[in-house]
Scaffold this active site. Sequence first.
Site, PDB file in Angstrom:
ATOM      1  N   THR A  97       9.298  -6.615 -12.445  1.00  0.00           N
ATOM      2  CA  THR A  97       9.937  -6.442 -11.142  1.00  0.00           C
ATOM      3  C   THR A  97       9.121  -5.438 -10.328  1.00  0.00           C
ATOM      4  O   THR A  97       8.448  -4.576 -10.883  1.00  0.00           O
ATOM      5  CB  THR A  97      11.379  -5.944 -11.294  1.00  0.00           C
ATOM      6  OG1 THR A  97      11.367  -4.628 -11.859  1.00  0.00           O
ATOM      7  CG2 THR A  97      12.174  -6.860 -12.203  1.00  0.00           C
ATOM      8  N   GLY A  98       9.212  -5.551  -9.005  1.00  0.00           N
ATOM      9  CA  GLY A  98       8.391  -4.692  -8.150  1.00  0.00           C
ATOM     10  C   GLY A  98       6.918  -4.985  -8.362  1.00  0.00           C
ATOM     11  O   GLY A  98       6.086  -4.076  -8.336  1.00  0.00           O
TER      12      GLY A  98
ATOM     13  N   GLY B 215       3.597  -2.037 -10.418  1.00  0.00           N
ATOM     14  CA  GLY B 215       3.869  -3.396 -10.873  1.00  0.00           C
ATOM     15  C   GLY B 215       2.707  -4.334 -10.645  1.00  0.00           C
ATOM     16  O   GLY B 215       2.374  -5.161 -11.510  1.00  0.00           O
TER      17      GLY B 215
ATOM     18  N   TYR C 115      18.002   9.808  -7.087  1.00  0.00           N
ATOM     19  CA  TYR C 115      17.022   9.039  -7.855  1.00  0.00           C
ATOM     20  C   TYR C 115      17.112   9.357  -9.345  1.00  0.00           C
ATOM     21  O   TYR C 115      17.189   8.461 -10.196  1.00  0.00           O
ATOM     22  CB  TYR C 115      15.626   9.358  -7.313  1.00  0.00           C
ATOM     23  CG  TYR C 115      14.487   8.691  -8.047  1.00  0.00           C
ATOM     24  CD1 TYR C 115      14.317   7.319  -7.981  1.00  0.00           C
ATOM     25  CD2 TYR C 115      13.571   9.444  -8.779  1.00  0.00           C
ATOM     26  CE1 TYR C 115      13.264   6.704  -8.639  1.00  0.00           C
ATOM     27  CE2 TYR C 115      12.519   8.845  -9.442  1.00  0.00           C
ATOM     28  CZ  TYR C 115      12.365   7.466  -9.368  1.00  0.00           C
ATOM     29  OH  TYR C 115      11.326   6.862 -10.021  1.00  0.00           O
TER      30      TYR C 115
ATOM     31  N   SER D  66       4.757  -6.723  -6.530  1.00  0.00           N
ATOM     32  CA  SER D  66       3.905  -7.052  -5.387  1.00  0.00           C
ATOM     33  C   SER D  66       3.110  -5.860  -4.867  1.00  0.00           C
ATOM     34  O   SER D  66       2.300  -6.014  -3.947  1.00  0.00           O
ATOM     35  CB  SER D  66       4.760  -7.635  -4.251  1.00  0.00           C
ATOM     36  OG  SER D  66       5.729  -6.686  -3.830  1.00  0.00           O
ATOM     37  N   SER D  67       3.315  -4.688  -5.449  1.00  0.00           N
ATOM     38  CA  SER D  67       2.560  -3.520  -4.993  1.00  0.00           C
ATOM     39  C   SER D  67       2.599  -2.445  -6.072  1.00  0.00           C
ATOM     40  O   SER D  67       3.362  -2.534  -7.040  1.00  0.00           O
ATOM     41  CB  SER D  67       3.130  -2.956  -3.678  1.00  0.00           C
ATOM     42  OG  SER D  67       4.449  -2.456  -3.888  1.00  0.00           O
ATOM     43  N   GLY D  68       1.784  -1.419  -5.882  1.00  0.00           N
ATOM     44  CA  GLY D  68       1.834  -0.231  -6.724  1.00  0.00           C
ATOM     45  C   GLY D  68       1.667  -0.485  -8.206  1.00  0.00           C
ATOM     46  O   GLY D  68       0.802  -1.258  -8.648  1.00  0.00           O
TER      47      GLY D  68
END
Length: 679
Positions: free
Chosen positions: A404-405, A411, A549, A407-409
């Site tokens: 998950t996540g 992940g 968070y 598409s950037s960073g």
Amino acid sequence: MIYFVTGGTGFIGKRLVRKLSARPNTTIYFLARTGTPEHIEQLRRTALYCGLGKAATLSAAKLLAGWSFNKAKLIPIAGDLLQPRLGVSKADIARCKDSIDHFFHLAAVYDLAAPADAQIAANIDGTRNALALAKALKVGHFHHFSSIAAAGLYEGSFREDMFEEAENLDNPYYQTKHDSEAIIRAESTLPWRIYRPAIVVGDSNTGEMDKIDGPYYFFKLIQRIRRALPQWAPMLGVEGGRLNIVPVNFVVDAVDHLAHHAGLDGQTFHLTDPTPMRVGELLNTIAKAAHAPTMSMFVNAALVGFIPQNVRKSVMALAPIRRLTQAIMKDLALPPDVMSFINYPTRFDSRNATRILDAAGITVPRFEDYAWRLWDYWERHLDPDLFVDCTLKGTIHGRIVLITGGSSGIGKAAAFQLAEAGAVTLIIGRDQEKLDATLKEAAQRGLTLYAYSCDVGDAVQCADLVRAIEARHGAVDVLVNNAGRSIRRAIESSFDRFHDFERTMQVNYFGCLRLTMGLLPGMIAKRNGHVINISSIGVLTNAPRFSAYVASKAALEAWTRCAASELADRGISFTTINMPLVRTPMIAPTRMYDHAPALTPEQAADMITEAIVRRPVRIATRLGVFGQMLHALLPRAAQISMNTAFRMFPDSDAAKGGKDEPPTAEQVALAQLMRGIHF
């Protein structure tokens, strides 16, 4: 001088063969099993190791030939330890009869964990067979290699002339070593000598060792502690009993001298250290050699000695206790019986052997002088991880991984690494445009990714996603819960922003749970699955200004611990990664982080791939673990430290409604000191 050696290719045996071959006018016969190419290769290597030339394999009957070293000869005799008279042929017996000066019997099982029937066959029946052959050959002297295990777990000082006094022989290894000595004492009509080495470790000059045994069982645990904690971190340990350890080269030198010394027949010799170390001192010496944290405080393990032995056995026999103990020992890579050595009760009086050996200048080296050689050799040659395919490709090739996540960073970086390793890599993201851009970049690299658009905070979208993935790909092997939302805002600035806490929980906690619980049934069905949750170093350090968070990640960690306990017997593994600060789009709004040390997405992805390969329960930085320890041991001091840091760093531009100021020199220095911690 003519010798016959059993166990001549073993750890001690091959070194004894080399030592004996250095004597002038020497011929050495040694027992060799026939018919196995692996054994022939072992013999060949032994010959080369001993400097006796390269052997040529001719046939099953004539294993090796052409071995010569000046006037020395090394001659294999085909046979089998478990056969009468070791299975040696009548022709070979006739050839060697009346010519053997010394018969060394080393072949045996030296393993506490070996099955009882195997130990009985090798140690008892094998000794009786060796003695029968020695009688048939009419050898001059019979030398039997026993062990200090023949004393069992004797309470007190065990002398060299003691035998019947042995006690607590419940372990098959102790019993068979004791019974094999009894055979020599009761049945031998030949002059005999018995040697009882202590726990034998590698060569004190080279560190060379053949297998994991004795104190080596603790090496992996020490290595894990070194990786988790800084060297200066204080440790709590056990004092324990005294373990007697000697290097293999001392044992060989001692036996070589005692075997050729006149007037010692019918005696037993302890090849032991006159000044053995306690368990805690021994482990500390190894830890120093490994540059790992050492124990600064000790607990006397003998405190449990007041509990009657039958009570302890009854408690340990309970199914929950037994299973828990087995799981802990497996996780620590320790065999169950090794714990019996923690309170080892026996001291060994070696004054007879020491007196003779001291006169010849043969002494036991100090363990602290060669422990570093043992560690170095183990880490280079014996570390179990060296024999496991720890490559990402070997672990993940062809398996289905969902990130998950993605598409950037972090992940995205992890997805590229996994796709390169051959995984069927699925990425999840909310923004279809970013997903398309990631797919395009992957294609340019020659990689294949499968992208799915989904907001994990939406229950309906998560349910649809699970159905779509299982219909197209089947059950997922590895789930990486990487998607998350972070809010950096002090509580005093959040009194009217309760929705901040709701949004972070919706994504970081409920979103992860929806996806995980949707995919778990498929993992359980095939009894194999791995869930990796990306948490934060803030959960360990209780980072201020990140209450929303950190709370959401802490909730996820708590659920993970419960799930791991429930599903431990279903083949499902859980790993929590307490990720330090990473330079991703998530932290971009906080301009102060431009000047703070942070991992790159690729470095963070390396932590994910490490989790996939090793499947640990947790991956965290040393600073994170230290922060957790500080909060546990000195909570008030930890709070004051974090409050000081909190007051030094202002809220972000978005939180305070103003413009970020450049960081001060003091802020930069503190950020460098506490690398990776969020402020």
